[in-house]
Design an enzyme around this catalytic site. Structure first.
Site, PDB file in Angstrom:
ATOM      1  N   ASP A   1      22.747  36.366  16.157  1.00  0.00           N
ATOM      2  CA  ASP A   1      23.198  35.223  16.305  1.00  0.00           C
ATOM      3  C   ASP A   1      22.354  34.264  17.311  1.00  0.00           C
ATOM      4  O   ASP A   1      23.025  33.497  17.861  1.00  0.00           O
ATOM      5  CB  ASP A   1      24.533  35.150  16.536  1.00  0.00           C
ATOM      6  CG  ASP A   1      25.545  35.399  15.503  1.00  0.00           C
ATOM      7  OD1 ASP A   1      24.785  36.241  14.447  1.00  0.00           O
ATOM      8  OD2 ASP A   1      26.913  35.200  15.222  1.00  0.00           O
TER       9      ASP A   1
ATOM     10  N   CYS B   1      30.263  37.514  19.555  1.00  0.00           N
ATOM     11  CA  CYS B   1      29.692  38.438  18.336  1.00  0.00           C
ATOM     12  C   CYS B   1      28.755  39.617  18.743  1.00  0.00           C
ATOM     13  O   CYS B   1      28.596  40.362  17.933  1.00  0.00           O
ATOM     14  CB  CYS B   1      28.993  37.272  17.520  1.00  0.00           C
ATOM     15  SG  CYS B   1      29.612  36.023  16.690  1.00  0.00           S
TER      16      CYS B   1
ATOM     17  N   LYS C   1      26.792  35.872   7.672  1.00  0.00           N
ATOM     18  CA  LYS C   1      28.210  35.890   7.788  1.00  0.00           C
ATOM     19  C   LYS C   1      29.081  34.861   8.060  1.00  0.00           C
ATOM     20  O   LYS C   1      28.438  33.940   8.799  1.00  0.00           O
ATOM     21  CB  LYS C   1      28.553  37.070   8.949  1.00  0.00           C
ATOM     22  CG  LYS C   1      28.193  36.616  10.360  1.00  0.00           C
ATOM     23  CD  LYS C   1      28.343  37.509  11.522  1.00  0.00           C
ATOM     24  CE  LYS C   1      27.830  37.024  12.770  1.00  0.00           C
ATOM     25  NZ  LYS C   1      28.473  35.922  13.505  1.00  0.00           N
TER      26      LYS C   1
END
Ligand SMILES: [Zn+2]
Length: 198
Positions: free
Chosen positions: A11, A146, A102
């Site tokens: 990310d 994350c 995602k």
């Protein structure tokens, strides 16, 4: 064949770096450091992949009054500029073989909830296993969210997992320290020192 390894870049997107809607202090520097790591050590890995938060309509993951635990300001809207990888990551992207997106319709903190952006539409666990990968290094943003979730899932899926802390950025000290404790207890190896803002 020895134990094959992969680098998972979590990310590193504009919204999670300085100037983004959910900015993590140090994000842009981490993006640059990851590019340097890939430049120096990319050849040591048998695969390099990235994950991306990629929201279409993630329900109550978004809130106009976010609690920053379960609800968040609007971020990483699919196809938007905030969802794009940070420009400092551009050099590393040449080595990235697949991106796992995602969170289209619900919160998704772990890259293992994503699907590859290629024709395979594979889960991350399947993609890695199909390539004989047994060991992963996890880097990216945010250490306490994350990165934490992705590393925990990697270890749970049976990969020997290391978080390279110098290549991560955390939202806050308290949640980052809690995440590191949880990772260690799960058997994830921690390498280097965490970068935390406060
Ligand atoms: Zn999200």
């Amino acid at each position: 064949m020895g134990r094959r390894s992969a680098l998972i870049i979590v990310d590193v997107q504009n919204d999670f770096c300085e100037g983004g809607s959910l900015a993590v202090a140090g994000g842009a520097a981490v993006a640059q450091a990851i590019s340097a790591h890939v430049d120096e050590h990319g050849g040591d890995y048998d695969a390099v992949v990235a994950t991306a938060d990629w929201h279409v309509d993630p329900g109550d993951h978004f809130s106009t009054a976010p609690d920053f635990v379960d609800t968040w300001p609007v971020h990483c809207v699919a196809e938007g500029g905030g969802a794009a990888f940070h420009p400092n990551l551009t050099p590393a992207l040449r080595a990235v073989q697949a991106v796992f997106r995602k969170g289209e319709h619900a919160a998704a903190y772990s890259g293992f909830e994503g699907r590859s952006d290629d024709a395979e539409q594979a889960s991350l666990a399947t993609w890695l296993t199909d390539r004989g990968i047994s060991r992963v290094d996890v880097v990216g943003i945010a250490t306490d969210h994350c990165v934490r979730a992705t590393a925990l899932d990697a270890q749970r899926e049976g990969f020997e997992t290391t978080v390279l802390l110098g290549l991560t950025a955390g939202v806050a000290r308290q949640t980052t320290e809690a995440a590191l404790t949880q990772l260690e207890q799960a058997g994830v190896r921690l390498s280097g020192q965490p970068v935390v803002a406060d």
